[in-house]
Scaffold this motif. Structure first.
Motif, PDB file in Angstrom:
ATOM      1  N   LEU A   2       0.844  -1.200   0.000  1.00 17.73           N
ATOM      2  CA  LEU A   2       0.000   0.000   0.000  1.00 17.73           C
ATOM      3  C   LEU A   2       0.875   1.244   0.000  1.00 17.73           C
ATOM      4  CD1 LEU A   2      -2.708  -1.023   2.631  1.00 17.73           C
ATOM      5  CD2 LEU A   2      -3.029  -0.718   0.179  1.00 17.73           C
ATOM      6  N   PRO A   3       0.397   2.334  -0.612  1.00 22.68           N
ATOM      7  CA  PRO A   3       1.150   3.592  -0.540  1.00 22.68           C
ATOM      8  C   PRO A   3       1.176   4.096   0.901  1.00 22.68           C
ATOM      9  CG  PRO A   3      -1.025   3.936  -1.512  1.00 22.68           C
ATOM     10  CD  PRO A   3      -0.860   2.452  -1.341  1.00 22.68           C
ATOM     11  N   ASP A   5       0.864   7.136   1.829  1.00 20.51           N
ATOM     12  CA  ASP A   5       0.539   8.530   1.510  1.00 20.51           C
ATOM     13  C   ASP A   5      -0.244   9.239   2.622  1.00 20.51           C
ATOM     14  OD1 ASP A   5      -1.684   6.950   1.108  1.00 20.51           O
ATOM     15  OD2 ASP A   5      -2.088   7.643  -0.931  1.00 20.51           O
ATOM     16  N   ARG A  47      -1.821   2.825   5.582  1.00 20.76           N
ATOM     17  CA  ARG A  47      -1.198   3.804   4.691  1.00 20.76           C
ATOM     18  C   ARG A  47      -0.428   4.867   5.466  1.00 20.76           C
ATOM     19  NH1 ARG A  47      -5.431   3.974  -0.426  1.00 20.76           N
ATOM     20  NH2 ARG A  47      -4.167   5.753  -1.066  1.00 20.76           N
ATOM     21  N   THR A 201     -17.124   9.874  -8.605  1.00 23.83           N
ATOM     22  CA  THR A 201     -16.440   8.625  -8.924  1.00 23.83           C
ATOM     23  C   THR A 201     -17.337   7.454  -8.557  1.00 23.83           C
ATOM     24  OG1 THR A 201     -14.422   9.753  -8.225  1.00 23.83           O
ATOM     25  CG2 THR A 201     -14.269   7.367  -8.595  1.00 23.83           C
ATOM     26  N   ARG A 210     -12.233  -2.342  -0.154  1.00 25.25           N
ATOM     27  CA  ARG A 210     -12.045  -1.704  -1.472  1.00 25.25           C
ATOM     28  C   ARG A 210     -12.581  -0.281  -1.459  1.00 25.25           C
ATOM     29  NH1 ARG A 210     -13.061  -5.001  -6.333  1.00 25.25           N
ATOM     30  NH2 ARG A 210     -13.709  -3.021  -7.264  1.00 25.25           N
ATOM     31  N   SER A 213     -10.196   1.905   0.360  1.00 25.54           N
ATOM     32  CA  SER A 213      -9.031   2.250  -0.466  1.00 25.54           C
ATOM     33  C   SER A 213      -9.394   3.333  -1.471  1.00 25.54           C
ATOM     34  CB  SER A 213      -8.512   1.015  -1.200  1.00 25.54           C
ATOM     35  OG  SER A 213      -8.044   0.067  -0.274  1.00 25.54           O
ATOM     36  N   ALA A 214     -10.585   3.218  -2.076  1.00 24.99           N
ATOM     37  CA  ALA A 214     -11.017   4.215  -3.062  1.00 24.99           C
ATOM     38  C   ALA A 214     -11.149   5.586  -2.399  1.00 24.99           C
ATOM     39  CB  ALA A 214     -12.344   3.789  -3.697  1.00 24.99           C
ATOM     40  N   TRP A 216      -9.525   6.696   0.348  1.00 25.73           N
ATOM     41  CA  TRP A 216      -8.201   7.251   0.694  1.00 25.73           C
ATOM     42  C   TRP A 216      -7.430   7.633  -0.558  1.00 25.73           C
ATOM     43  CZ3 TRP A 216      -8.739   9.384   4.882  1.00 25.73           C
ATOM     44  CH2 TRP A 216      -9.356   8.794   5.989  1.00 25.73           C
ATOM     45  N   ASP A 217      -7.625   6.895  -1.671  1.00 24.31           N
ATOM     46  CA  ASP A 217      -6.994   7.296  -2.941  1.00 24.31           C
ATOM     47  C   ASP A 217      -7.425   8.713  -3.313  1.00 24.31           C
ATOM     48  OD1 ASP A 217      -5.776   4.846  -3.266  1.00 24.31           O
ATOM     49  OD2 ASP A 217      -7.221   4.098  -4.752  1.00 24.31           O
ATOM     50  N   ALA A 218      -8.712   9.007  -3.101  1.00 21.86           N
ATOM     51  CA  ALA A 218      -9.241  10.316  -3.485  1.00 21.86           C
ATOM     52  C   ALA A 218      -8.834  11.400  -2.502  1.00 21.86           C
ATOM     53  CB  ALA A 218     -10.770  10.237  -3.573  1.00 21.86           C
ATOM     54  N   ALA A 220      -6.347  11.390   0.022  1.00 28.28           N
ATOM     55  CA  ALA A 220      -4.928  11.574   0.421  1.00 28.28           C
ATOM     56  C   ALA A 220      -4.259  12.758  -0.285  1.00 28.28           C
ATOM     57  CB  ALA A 220      -4.143  10.286   0.195  1.00 28.28           C
TER      58      ALA A 220
END
Ligand code: C5P
Length: 227
Positions: A2-3, A5, A47, A201, A210, A213-214, A216-218, A220
């Protein structure tokens, strides 16, 4: 892997369902399992974030490794805990199912069945904690809300989500489509991630990890840890 970030970022997540006492043994509650909030906390910690998880009633879940867990019961307790942790958090996520109403009276002793007729329970409105956190938000602090919606004739889940994002004033809103094996008491979620900037999104049907993760992707890239 995992990143990392969210290194240096303090994240506060609420999870589970509040319980509103009628007397020492009875409450009004809801079916929230807390799984989505726990997944958000776990993935944030993986993360690199420092995570405080404010947990109301949940299923029998394992506390995520490295996460500070604060247990609460009622909406008013959850509110106090969230306001305290929000003073230092860079990101605040309201994933808890907060009771909209609580009994006006909390009886000190167990109510006996002979003591009163089966009359309606008088309820009063709980504060909207998410709206309060938005109002108290520090510059740069990111506030995320959740919404569980069903589509009705003419108005879809997404329309309700857009309206709720505006009304609540948060930076992000995760809109869960409810029903058909999604959201409550189940392993999976699906819906949309809406940002105040108008980015929408879709989140495909998948695990709560999942979805976490989506999110935190957005989020971070939009977070600056406090100096
Ligand atoms: O308005 P609605 O209950 O659908 O909004 C859901 C969002 O608002 C969730 O993020 C939930 O945690 C939050 N909420 C709150 N306080 C309430 C009711 C909901 O913070 N009293």
């Amino acid at each position: 892997a995992l990143p990392r970030d969210l290194e240096g970022v303090h994240v506060a997540v609420s999870a589970g369902g509040t319980r509103e006492a009628l007397d020492p043994v009875r409450f009004l509650g809801n079916r929230s399992s807390g799984r989505q909030g726990y997944a958000l906390a776990r993935v944030a910690a993986q993360r690199g974030a420092r995570v405080t998880l404010v947990a109301a009633h949940t299923a029998d879940l394992v506390a995520p490794a490295g996460v500070d867990v604060v247990r609460v019961g009622s909406a008013l307790e959850l509110r106090d805990a969230m306001h305290t942790v929000a003073e230092t958090a860079d990101v605040v996520v309201m994933a808890a199912a907060v009771a909209d109403f609580r009994p006006v009276d909390q009886v000190e002793h167990k109510i006996k069945k002979t003591e009163r007729d089966p009359d309606p329970v008088a309820l009063t409105r709980n504060p909207d904690i998410l709206a309060e956190l938005v109002a108290a938000r520090r510059p740069g602090q990111v506030v995320v809300g959740f919404a569980a919606e069903t589509g009705d004739a003419g108005t879809g889940v997404l329309d309700y989500g857009r309206a709720k994002l505006k009304r609540k004033g948060c930076d992000w809103l995760v809109v869960n489509a409810v029903g058909d094996g999604r959201a409550f008491e189940v392993e999976d979620n699906a819906g949309w991630l809406l940002s105040a900037d108008g980015v929408e999104t879709p989140i495909p049907h998948g695990s709560k990890a999942r979805l976490a993760s989506a999110l935190w992707d957005a989020v971070a890239p939009a977070v600056q840890p406090r100096p």
